[in-house]
Design a protein around this motif. Structure first.
Motif, PDB file in Angstrom:
ATOM      1  N   LEU A 135      42.917  52.177  27.590  1.00 20.45           N
ATOM      2  CA  LEU A 135      43.277  50.794  27.300  1.00 20.45           C
ATOM      3  C   LEU A 135      42.154  50.167  26.468  1.00 20.45           C
ATOM      4  O   LEU A 135      41.011  50.603  26.528  1.00 20.45           O
ATOM      5  N   PRO A 136      42.495  49.133  25.678  1.00 16.35           N
ATOM      6  CA  PRO A 136      41.486  48.553  24.772  1.00 16.35           C
ATOM      7  C   PRO A 136      40.509  47.647  25.514  1.00 16.35           C
ATOM      8  O   PRO A 136      40.512  46.436  25.356  1.00 16.35           O
TER       9      PRO A 136
ATOM     10  N   VAL B  37      39.144  35.491  38.091  1.00 17.09           N
ATOM     11  CA  VAL B  37      39.579  36.848  38.434  1.00 17.09           C
ATOM     12  C   VAL B  37      38.695  37.805  37.648  1.00 17.09           C
ATOM     13  O   VAL B  37      38.593  37.684  36.423  1.00 17.09           O
ATOM     14  N   MET B  38      38.069  38.737  38.329  1.00 16.22           N
ATOM     15  CA  MET B  38      37.168  39.679  37.652  1.00 16.22           C
ATOM     16  C   MET B  38      37.413  41.101  38.139  1.00 16.22           C
ATOM     17  O   MET B  38      37.415  41.356  39.342  1.00 16.22           O
ATOM     18  N   PRO B  39      37.600  42.060  37.217  1.00 11.76           N
ATOM     19  CA  PRO B  39      37.700  43.457  37.652  1.00 11.76           C
ATOM     20  C   PRO B  39      36.334  43.963  38.113  1.00 11.76           C
ATOM     21  O   PRO B  39      35.301  43.577  37.543  1.00 11.76           O
ATOM     22  N   MET B  40      36.332  44.792  39.121  1.00 12.09           N
ATOM     23  CA  MET B  40      35.077  45.322  39.657  1.00 12.09           C
ATOM     24  C   MET B  40      35.277  46.746  40.144  1.00 12.09           C
ATOM     25  O   MET B  40      36.301  47.058  40.772  1.00 12.09           O
ATOM     26  N   SER B  41      34.307  47.602  39.819  1.00 12.52           N
ATOM     27  CA  SER B  41      34.352  48.988  40.315  1.00 12.52           C
ATOM     28  C   SER B  41      33.095  49.358  41.086  1.00 12.52           C
ATOM     29  O   SER B  41      33.036  50.430  41.680  1.00 12.52           O
ATOM     30  N   TRP B  42      32.094  48.495  41.034  1.00 12.16           N
ATOM     31  CA  TRP B  42      30.831  48.829  41.696  1.00 12.16           C
ATOM     32  C   TRP B  42      30.833  48.264  43.106  1.00 12.16           C
ATOM     33  O   TRP B  42      30.249  47.211  43.380  1.00 12.16           O
TER      34      TRP B  42
ATOM     35  N   ASN C 161      38.161  41.549  29.645  1.00  9.88           N
ATOM     36  CA  ASN C 161      37.827  41.248  28.249  1.00  9.88           C
ATOM     37  C   ASN C 161      37.580  39.757  27.976  1.00  9.88           C
ATOM     38  O   ASN C 161      37.203  39.394  26.870  1.00  9.88           O
ATOM     39  N   THR C 162      37.852  38.911  28.981  1.00  7.12           N
ATOM     40  CA  THR C 162      37.690  37.468  28.779  1.00  7.12           C
ATOM     41  C   THR C 162      36.794  36.892  29.874  1.00  7.12           C
ATOM     42  O   THR C 162      36.589  37.514  30.907  1.00  7.12           O
ATOM     43  N   SER C 163      36.272  35.683  29.620  1.00  2.00           N
ATOM     44  CA  SER C 163      35.410  35.033  30.609  1.00  2.00           C
ATOM     45  C   SER C 163      36.122  33.857  31.258  1.00  2.00           C
ATOM     46  O   SER C 163      36.742  33.034  30.575  1.00  2.00           O
ATOM     47  N   GLY C 164      35.995  33.783  32.573  1.00  2.00           N
ATOM     48  CA  GLY C 164      36.556  32.664  33.321  1.00  2.00           C
ATOM     49  C   GLY C 164      35.891  31.339  32.983  1.00  2.00           C
ATOM     50  O   GLY C 164      36.393  30.274  33.339  1.00  2.00           O
ATOM     51  N   ALA C 165      34.783  31.386  32.285  1.00  2.00           N
ATOM     52  CA  ALA C 165      34.138  30.140  31.850  1.00  2.00           C
ATOM     53  C   ALA C 165      34.990  29.462  30.780  1.00  2.00           C
ATOM     54  O   ALA C 165      34.887  28.251  30.571  1.00  2.00           O
ATOM     55  N   ARG C 166      35.826  30.233  30.103  1.00  2.00           N
ATOM     56  CA  ARG C 166      36.622  29.686  28.997  1.00  2.00           C
ATOM     57  C   ARG C 166      38.112  29.551  29.307  1.00  2.00           C
ATOM     58  O   ARG C 166      38.759  28.648  28.815  1.00  2.00           O
ATOM     59  N   VAL C 167      38.644  30.481  30.098  1.00  2.00           N
ATOM     60  CA  VAL C 167      40.091  30.431  30.368  1.00  2.00           C
ATOM     61  C   VAL C 167      40.386  30.573  31.853  1.00  2.00           C
ATOM     62  O   VAL C 167      39.596  31.140  32.612  1.00  2.00           O
ATOM     63  N   ASP C 168      41.545  30.018  32.264  1.00  2.00           N
ATOM     64  CA  ASP C 168      42.058  30.256  33.613  1.00  2.00           C
ATOM     65  C   ASP C 168      42.878  31.540  33.534  1.00  2.00           C
ATOM     66  O   ASP C 168      43.977  31.564  32.968  1.00  2.00           O
ATOM     67  N   LYS C 169      42.326  32.608  34.069  1.00  2.00           N
ATOM     68  CA  LYS C 169      42.977  33.911  33.887  1.00  2.00           C
ATOM     69  C   LYS C 169      44.300  34.010  34.633  1.00  2.00           C
ATOM     70  O   LYS C 169      45.175  34.771  34.239  1.00  2.00           O
TER      71      LYS C 169
ATOM     72  N   GLU D  66      50.557  49.545  37.351  1.00  2.00           N
ATOM     73  CA  GLU D  66      51.448  48.618  36.645  1.00  2.00           C
ATOM     74  C   GLU D  66      50.691  47.388  36.136  1.00  2.00           C
ATOM     75  O   GLU D  66      51.123  46.731  35.186  1.00  2.00           O
ATOM     76  N   LEU D  67      49.569  47.057  36.779  1.00  2.00           N
ATOM     77  CA  LEU D  67      48.778  45.890  36.390  1.00  2.00           C
ATOM     78  C   LEU D  67      47.606  46.248  35.473  1.00  2.00           C
ATOM     79  O   LEU D  67      46.768  45.384  35.175  1.00  2.00           O
ATOM     80  N   ALA D  68      47.520  47.490  35.038  1.00  2.00           N
ATOM     81  CA  ALA D  68      46.320  47.947  34.322  1.00  2.00           C
ATOM     82  C   ALA D  68      46.013  47.105  33.082  1.00  2.00           C
ATOM     83  O   ALA D  68      44.847  46.767  32.823  1.00  2.00           O
ATOM     84  N   ALA D  69      47.025  46.751  32.327  1.00  2.00           N
ATOM     85  CA  ALA D  69      46.786  45.965  31.110  1.00  2.00           C
ATOM     86  C   ALA D  69      46.212  44.588  31.468  1.00  2.00           C
ATOM     87  O   ALA D  69      45.327  44.075  30.767  1.00  2.00           O
ATOM     88  N   LYS D  70      46.682  44.005  32.562  1.00  2.00           N
ATOM     89  CA  LYS D  70      46.150  42.709  32.986  1.00  2.00           C
ATOM     90  C   LYS D  70      44.716  42.827  33.515  1.00  2.00           C
ATOM     91  O   LYS D  70      43.893  41.933  33.334  1.00  2.00           O
ATOM     92  N   VAL D  71      44.440  43.933  34.176  1.00  2.00           N
ATOM     93  CA  VAL D  71      43.079  44.180  34.661  1.00  2.00           C
ATOM     94  C   VAL D  71      42.107  44.208  33.479  1.00  2.00           C
ATOM     95  O   VAL D  71      41.062  43.558  33.492  1.00  2.00           O
TER      96      VAL D  71
END
Lengths: 186, 186
Positions: free
Chosen positions: A181-182, B41-46, B95-103, B85-90
């Motif tokens: 994914l990008p 909303v933030m993706p996290m793997s750690w 790719n964006t910051s919550g400081a600028r947009v309501d995800k 199914e949600l991978a693109a949204k993840v």
């Protein structure tokens, strides 16, 4: 009989900046330790990356495990990543204690000499990370060790390793398909 | 317009003693936070399990992320587990910051009211863990928060969730087949 170096065999050096790509997906790993002629192998799933480069790893190892004492005393270990072909041996290592058996001998795992630590690499694993404990301040409270990866080895032939991921109670998920994914994320 | 409770919808309570089975395999999760009418909303793997019950989770969240400030201030979050199914949204969330947009609005994710924390649950995720920060002593050095899971929700219909696991650089592994082995490990 001294073990041969893994570097002479099938593995290649992996740049430390790429180590996170091995651990971030959450595979079961085999932690090896050694002290005073004793050595051990322990499956572990409670680990997380903490920093990219130099790679820092947080791992939780119960003080009920034989590995706990070896790691605390030597401050060295190797994190080895098995694939599904080794799943039965991974479970066998988890079902027994290194206080009673040499798991390398009992389960026919091949130790190799590491370059930066005294703990052995496991030849059958597709990747091995030589680690040093750099912070024990969370060990008393959480059994949480902070490791720095000093040297990383990987089997360059294996492009899509079928790692195993612990679901608990004898159940494991095997790594499936890959998607791209990008993403701007590292 | 207030969100409805997730409990009234498709999710059921998951016993806290089973939470480790969700996180131990290492999926990408979506961390939600909220403060003063803002939410993120933030993706996290750690992340790693630290204790079984009550479930403790260690997670590393960079201080460059908008979530870091919200979590540090409120000491609350929800860990939501998406499937493929949600991978693109993840990825879009990463790719964006919550400081600028309501995800939630931008990426059409549905917030639901949690029972124990002010951060929202994500309806589209198959599991959600309401968490409270219980230890910030490793935040300054490692950005490592220790969370206690207070309440867990799961979609009981989904027996084999196809979680995604981050391999880095836009690449993800999708959870594959399950295997069972005679393990004595919890």
């Amino acid at each position: 009989m001294p073990s041969r170096s893994l570097a002479k065999l099938t593995k290649r050096t992996l740049p430390l900046s790429r180590v996170y790509r091995l651990l971030e997906p959450g595979p079961v790993v085999l932690v090896t330790t050694a002290r005073n002629g004793r050595r051990n192998v322990m499956p572990m799933s409670w680990h997380t990356m903490i920093e990219f480069d130099p790679p820092l790893v947080g791992c939780v190892i119960s003080d009920r495990n034989y590995t706990f004492g070896l790691l605390k005393a030597t401050k060295e270990c190797v994190i080895n990543t098995p694939t599904v072909e080794l799943a039965a041996k991974v479970v066998a290592c988890g079902n027994t204690s290194g206080a009673r058996v040499d798991k390398f001998e009992t389960f026919h795992l091949t130790p190799r000499v590491a370059s930066r630590v005294k703990a052995p690499l496991i030849e059958e694993c597709y990747a091995s990370l030589e680690c040093r404990v750099i912070d024990t301040s969370m060990v008393a409270k959480y059994c949480l060790f902070v490791l720095e990866v000093l040297k990383a080895w990987i089997d360059p032939a294996l492009k899509s390793p079928r790692t195993i991921h612990h679901l608990g109670m004898g159940e494991f998920m095997v790594a499936g398909e890959k998607i791209n994914l990008p993403s701007k994320m590292k």
